[in-house]
Design a protein around this motif. Structure first.
Motif, PDB file in Angstrom:
ATOM      1  N   GLU A 146       0.840  -1.199   0.000  1.00 22.67           N
ATOM      2  CA  GLU A 146       0.000   0.000   0.000  1.00 22.67           C
ATOM      3  C   GLU A 146       0.876   1.251   0.000  1.00 22.67           C
ATOM      4  N   LYS A 147       0.256   2.351  -0.362  1.00 25.37           N
ATOM      5  CA  LYS A 147       0.953   3.635  -0.401  1.00 25.37           C
ATOM      6  C   LYS A 147       1.478   3.990   0.994  1.00 25.37           C
ATOM      7  N   ASN A 148       2.667   4.592   1.026  1.00 30.36           N
ATOM      8  CA  ASN A 148       3.331   5.089   2.239  1.00 30.36           C
ATOM      9  C   ASN A 148       3.935   3.985   3.112  1.00 30.36           C
ATOM     10  N   MET A 149       3.920   2.758   2.652  1.00 34.47           N
ATOM     11  CA  MET A 149       4.616   1.715   3.410  1.00 34.47           C
ATOM     12  C   MET A 149       6.124   1.915   3.280  1.00 34.47           C
ATOM     13  N   ALA A 150       6.853   1.637   4.350  1.00 35.26           N
ATOM     14  CA  ALA A 150       8.310   1.776   4.336  1.00 35.26           C
ATOM     15  C   ALA A 150       8.938   0.669   3.493  1.00 35.26           C
ATOM     16  N   VAL A 151      10.058   1.012   2.840  1.00 30.60           N
ATOM     17  CA  VAL A 151      10.807   0.040   2.040  1.00 30.60           C
ATOM     18  C   VAL A 151      12.250   0.048   2.539  1.00 30.60           C
ATOM     19  N   ILE A 152      12.784  -1.136   2.805  1.00 29.00           N
ATOM     20  CA  ILE A 152      14.123  -1.246   3.391  1.00 29.00           C
ATOM     21  C   ILE A 152      14.933  -2.318   2.664  1.00 29.00           C
ATOM     22  N   THR A 153      16.218  -2.336   2.944  1.00 29.85           N
ATOM     23  CA  THR A 153      17.086  -3.460   2.584  1.00 29.85           C
ATOM     24  C   THR A 153      17.630  -4.039   3.884  1.00 29.85           C
ATOM     25  N   SER A 154      18.513  -5.009   3.770  1.00 31.98           N
ATOM     26  CA  SER A 154      19.103  -5.586   4.978  1.00 31.98           C
ATOM     27  C   SER A 154      19.976  -4.578   5.711  1.00 31.98           C
ATOM     28  N   LYS A 155      20.408  -3.513   5.015  1.00 30.25           N
ATOM     29  CA  LYS A 155      21.274  -2.507   5.622  1.00 30.25           C
ATOM     30  C   LYS A 155      20.492  -1.403   6.320  1.00 30.25           C
ATOM     31  N   GLY A 156      19.335  -1.063   5.762  1.00 28.50           N
ATOM     32  CA  GLY A 156      18.581   0.024   6.369  1.00 28.50           C
ATOM     33  C   GLY A 156      17.510   0.570   5.447  1.00 28.50           C
ATOM     34  N   LEU A 157      16.975   1.732   5.828  1.00 27.43           N
ATOM     35  CA  LEU A 157      15.859   2.355   5.125  1.00 27.43           C
ATOM     36  C   LEU A 157      16.303   2.889   3.767  1.00 27.43           C
ATOM     37  N   ILE A 158      15.431   2.701   2.742  1.00 26.71           N
ATOM     38  CA  ILE A 158      15.720   3.280   1.424  1.00 26.71           C
ATOM     39  C   ILE A 158      14.595   4.189   0.929  1.00 26.71           C
ATOM     40  N   GLY A 159      13.375   4.050   1.486  1.00 31.19           N
ATOM     41  CA  GLY A 159      12.304   4.914   1.020  1.00 31.19           C
ATOM     42  C   GLY A 159      10.933   4.415   1.433  1.00 31.19           C
ATOM     43  N   LYS A 160       9.926   4.888   0.702  1.00 32.49           N
ATOM     44  CA  LYS A 160       8.552   4.484   0.986  1.00 32.49           C
ATOM     45  C   LYS A 160       7.793   4.327  -0.328  1.00 32.49           C
ATOM     46  N   VAL A 161       6.676   3.583  -0.269  1.00 27.78           N
ATOM     47  CA  VAL A 161       5.861   3.338  -1.460  1.00 27.78           C
ATOM     48  C   VAL A 161       5.132   4.630  -1.833  1.00 27.78           C
ATOM     49  N   LYS A 162       5.305   5.043  -3.073  1.00 27.37           N
ATOM     50  CA  LYS A 162       4.672   6.266  -3.563  1.00 27.37           C
ATOM     51  C   LYS A 162       3.346   5.976  -4.229  1.00 27.37           C
ATOM     52  N   SER A 163       3.284   4.871  -4.992  1.00 29.05           N
ATOM     53  CA  SER A 163       2.043   4.478  -5.667  1.00 29.05           C
ATOM     54  C   SER A 163       2.105   2.986  -5.968  1.00 29.05           C
ATOM     55  N   THR A 164       0.942   2.398  -6.237  1.00 28.89           N
ATOM     56  CA  THR A 164       0.880   0.960  -6.504  1.00 28.89           C
ATOM     57  C   THR A 164       0.010   0.660  -7.715  1.00 28.89           C
ATOM     58  N   THR A 165       0.274  -0.468  -8.314  1.00 30.61           N
ATOM     59  CA  THR A 165      -0.591  -1.089  -9.312  1.00 30.61           C
ATOM     60  C   THR A 165      -0.853  -2.502  -8.795  1.00 30.61           C
ATOM     61  N   PRO A 166      -1.706  -3.253  -9.445  1.00 35.88           N
ATOM     62  CA  PRO A 166      -1.968  -4.605  -8.920  1.00 35.88           C
ATOM     63  C   PRO A 166      -0.714  -5.474  -8.757  1.00 35.88           C
ATOM     64  N   PHE A 167       0.273  -5.305  -9.647  1.00 42.84           N
ATOM     65  CA  PHE A 167       1.421  -6.217  -9.611  1.00 42.84           C
ATOM     66  C   PHE A 167       2.771  -5.509  -9.500  1.00 42.84           C
ATOM     67  N   SER A 168       2.786  -4.233  -9.216  1.00 39.55           N
ATOM     68  CA  SER A 168       4.046  -3.522  -9.038  1.00 39.55           C
ATOM     69  C   SER A 168       3.804  -2.291  -8.174  1.00 39.55           C
ATOM     70  N   ALA A 169       4.903  -1.675  -7.765  1.00 41.50           N
ATOM     71  CA  ALA A 169       4.794  -0.468  -6.941  1.00 41.50           C
ATOM     72  C   ALA A 169       5.982   0.440  -7.226  1.00 41.50           C
ATOM     73  N   THR A 170       5.735   1.744  -7.137  1.00 42.49           N
ATOM     74  CA  THR A 170       6.786   2.743  -7.299  1.00 42.49           C
ATOM     75  C   THR A 170       7.257   3.188  -5.923  1.00 42.49           C
ATOM     76  N   VAL A 171       8.572   3.131  -5.713  1.00 43.56           N
ATOM     77  CA  VAL A 171       9.154   3.472  -4.417  1.00 43.56           C
ATOM     78  C   VAL A 171       9.902   4.801  -4.539  1.00 43.56           C
ATOM     79  N   GLN A 172       9.543   5.737  -3.644  1.00 40.17           N
ATOM     80  CA  GLN A 172      10.256   7.005  -3.577  1.00 40.17           C
ATOM     81  C   GLN A 172      11.430   6.849  -2.613  1.00 40.17           C
ATOM     82  N   LEU A 173      12.641   7.066  -3.112  1.00 38.48           N
ATOM     83  CA  LEU A 173      13.840   6.871  -2.302  1.00 38.48           C
ATOM     84  C   LEU A 173      14.036   8.022  -1.320  1.00 38.48           C
ATOM     85  N   ILE A 174      14.774   7.763  -0.247  1.00 35.88           N
ATOM     86  CA  ILE A 174      15.040   8.815   0.737  1.00 35.88           C
ATOM     87  C   ILE A 174      15.960   9.888   0.155  1.00 35.88           C
ATOM     88  N   SER A 175      16.583   9.593  -0.993  1.00 32.57           N
ATOM     89  CA  SER A 175      17.433  10.580  -1.660  1.00 32.57           C
ATOM     90  C   SER A 175      16.651  11.485  -2.600  1.00 32.57           C
TER      91      SER A 175
END
Length: 296
Positions: A146-175
């Motif tokens: 869902e939109k605004n969910m946090a996205v991370i890697t094993s190292k740490g935070l990279i961003g949050k979900v900006k928008s979604t489609t049924p089978f993919s999502a666009t992630v806005q990076l912290i940069s």
């Protein structure tokens, strides 16, 4: 008359044989010197052999060299093919080892997210024009993203979900330099310091942690993590480490330059962090309890 010629021929044949046998016997006899006919024949034969053997040996050597060159070419071609195959194999092994390491780290990270349900995903696209802004992952609304969910890697935070489609999502990076892209963060020290991640130094590849007190003592290498406030990002997710600190324009606050823990330029395997239903129920119960206490 014919009988005479026949006898004459027979006599000549016999005389020739006798002479030949005599010559052979004479030549086989041990002598210190050869007769001049023998010397002439021997010298002539040696000269003819020399004239014939030199070109023959040259041609034979040339043919042998060509064969060796052909064999060397084939061997070189085969060795080059093996080297190319080895290079491809090494690249594949390196890729598999890296992927295995990333997946193992993600599995280890899942264990530390007790109150959240990590959704494992893989980056499938990234625009060169907006390299620091967005990535696209292979999990979408049908997977619970869902939109605004946090996205991370094993190292740490990279961003949050900006928008979604049924089978993919666009992630806005912290940069991302989007003005609305802000993260509540805490600088870990004896006395925790709160600030906001907003802005990115593209030249030095550093995040900007703003709003720190002007008189706070901040050291290089201190950790910066999420506060967990706002309900989007889990608490204590690593963001990065302090590289340097500078006063702001008016000298009322300080800005810390943060080197991200996650490699934002090499993103492959990621996790979308979704709050578990148990965690949501607990928070709702706490909110209801606080509302009842306020009402009483």
């Amino acid at each position: 008359m014919p009988q005479f010629f026949f006898n004459k021929r027979l006599i000549m044949l016999l005389v020739s044989i006798i002479v030949l046998v005599a010559l052979i016997g004479f030549s086989l006899r041990e002598r210190e010197e050869l007769t001049w006919p023998e010397q002439f024949i021997k010298d002539s034969t040696s000269w003819v052999q020399s004239v014939v053997s030199r070109p023959s040996n040259y041609i034979a050597g040339l043919i042998e060299n060509l064969q060796d060159l052909q064999n060397t070419y084939q061997e070189n071609k085969e060795l080059k093919k093996r080297v190319d195959d080895m290079a491809r194999l090494e690249a594949k092994v390196y890729s598999l080892e890296k992927e295995n390491e990333e997946l193992q780290e993600i599995l280890d990270k899942k264990e530390s997210l007790a109150d959240y349900e990590p959704i494992q995903a893989v980056r499938i696209a990234r625009s060169p024009e907006r390299w620091n802004e967005l990535i696209i992952i292979n999990k979408g609304a049908s997977n619970g993203v869902e939109k605004n969910m946090a996205v991370i890697t094993s190292k740490g935070l990279i961003g949050k979900v900006k928008s979604t489609t049924p089978f993919s999502a666009t992630v806005q990076l912290i940069s991302s330099i989007d003005p609305t892209n802000r993260i509540s963060a805490i600088l870990q020290a004896d006395k925790p310091l709160y600030g906001t991640i907003e802005g990115y130094d593209k030249k030095n590849e550093l995040l900007l942690l703003k709003g720190l007190p002007y008189d706070a003592e901040i050291e290089k290498g201190q950790n910066v993590v999420t506060t967990g406030m706002g309900g989007i990002f889990p608490k204590d997710l690593p963001i990065g480490k302090v590289v340097k600190v500078v006063p702001d324009q008016f000298g009322l606050n300080q800005t810390a330059y943060i080197k991200p823990e996650a490699n934002l330029y090499d993103l492959e395997h990621v996790m979308v962090v979704k709050k578990s239903m148990i965690s949501v129920d607990i928070e709702e119960s706490l909110e209801d309890s606080e509302g009842e206490e306020e009402g009483n």
